[in-house]
Design a protein around this motif. Structure first.
Motif: not given
Length: 377
Positions: A65, A213, A216, A227, A256
């Motif tokens: 990530s 994460g 997006p 992302l 994402g």
């Protein structure tokens, strides 16, 4: 008139004796009605048994990530060694903009900012993260690791500063290098710095509540959003008697995704805002950031104890609140496999007893209804 009971002790087992003595003594219609009520209730019965015997699952996450965001709790701390870093921004605890106590615990000294505003300052040493600190790690591609630490508001005085900088000492005197204990130590309320990994990867651990994460899409920021690239999530269970671990569910992570571990499997509520975070469980993450020869991003290995895995996918809410189904637990848990038949038999016996006074009334009502329809015809 009831039929005579089948003699017990014929060698066919207790269940056959009960079946001959209870089911055969009752009308066939009552038995069929009992089955019609009991069979649809088996999934609900399994759900109830699973909920009673359920414990938090062990959830493991492996991911690459570009961003990780965790908020440490009251008894959590971490320490990382930074070989090549630059301080971009820092705020001392005594700043009027921060709701921090003016007095600090023994061993911590608030040092005013030495570098002029807007000019980065080189740093080499230990970075200590205290409780009640929101930590954001961000690294896009193979660039430097961006670290942002900020204290969060708590009830009462903070037990220790959110972040402490301990510069490297002992190199000039020829002694073994170590992080400073008193001289030059900075206790800060907020810190932003960049760390550049070299030939040796930058490794560390962090424990807190948060997510892997990021979103997006940012409409107002002139930058490429960090992302989650890829990964895998595994939900593990433990048997009640032997403590043996087994895999309940596996889920791939895609570009994402935003991943959280929740304390309970929350029911879906369309009235709840999509950006409202669920009640999270503590995540313990080991991260590794390699230099130019590495894969880029942040390599993460995390684990937590929780009831559900929340995966928010851009434009798709079908994967939110993933939790093991009762059937997943049934095929791996011998205790539930042994308990379920007994519970089903007990439920059938209860329904039979409840229908004993009701079934004759139901038959008489149906008979009167049938006779009335015949007279009308």
């Amino acid at each position: 008139m009831k039929r005579p009971r089948t003699p017990s002790g014929t060698g066919k087992g207790v269940f056959n004796d009960w079946l001959g003595g209870e089911l055969v003594d009752r009308p066939l219609g009552q038995v069929l009605l009992t089955l019609a009520i009991t069979l649809p209730a088996i999934p609900l019965l399994l759900q109830l048994i699973t909920a009673v015997l359920q414990r938090p699952y062990a959830i493991y996450l492996e991911a690459n990530s570009e961003t990780l965001e965790l908020t440490t709790q009251g008894n959590v701390s971490a320490s990382w060694y930074l070989a090549d870093a630059r301080i971009l921004h820092r705020v001392a605890p005594t700043s009027p903009r921060q709701d921090m106590p003016p007095s600090l615990p023994d061993g911590f000294v608030a040092v005013p900012t030495a570098a002029p505003p807007g000019q980065p300052q080189e740093f080499q040493g230990c970075l200590e993260i205290g409780p009640h600190a929101r930590v954001t790690l961000r690294r896009q591609g193979k660039g430097p690791l961006h670290i942002d630490i900020e204290g969060v508001a708590v009830d009462g005085p903070a037990p220790s500063p959110p972040v402490v900088l301990r510069p490297l000492t002992g190199a000039a005197a020829g002694a073994g290098q170590q992080c400073a204990e008193q001289t030059g130590v900075e206790a800060l309320a907020r810190l932003t710095l960049e760390a550049t990994p070299g030939d040796t990867p930058l490794n560390g651990t962090l424990r807190g509540v948060g997510r892997l994460g990021g979103s997006p899409y940012f409409a107002n920021l002139a930058e490429s959003p960090p992302l989650l690239r890829n990964g895998r999530a595994v939900i593990m269970g433990r048997r009640l008697l032997s403590e043996r671990a087994y895999t309940l569910q596996e889920a791939p992570l895609y570009l994402g995704d935003v991943v959280r571990v929740t304390r309970s499997a929350a029911a879906k509520d369309d009235r709840k805002p999509a950006d409202q975070p669920p009640h999270g469980a503590l995540l313990t993450c080991l991260f590794a950031v390699e230099g130019e020869k590495g894969p880029g991003g942040i390599e993460l290995a995390c684990h937590a104890n929780g009831q559900a895995l929340n995966i928010q996918r851009y434009g798709d809410r079908s994967r939110e609140d993933l939790a093991p189904r009762p059937w997943d637990v049934l095929i791996n848990e011998p205790l539930i496999q042994a308990t379920l038949p007994t519970a089903v038999v007990g439920l059938m016996a209860l329904v039979l007893l409840l229908l004993d006074p009701l079934y004759p009334r139901l038959c008489r009502r149906l008979r009167r209804t049938r006779d009335a329809m015949r007279r009308r015809d």
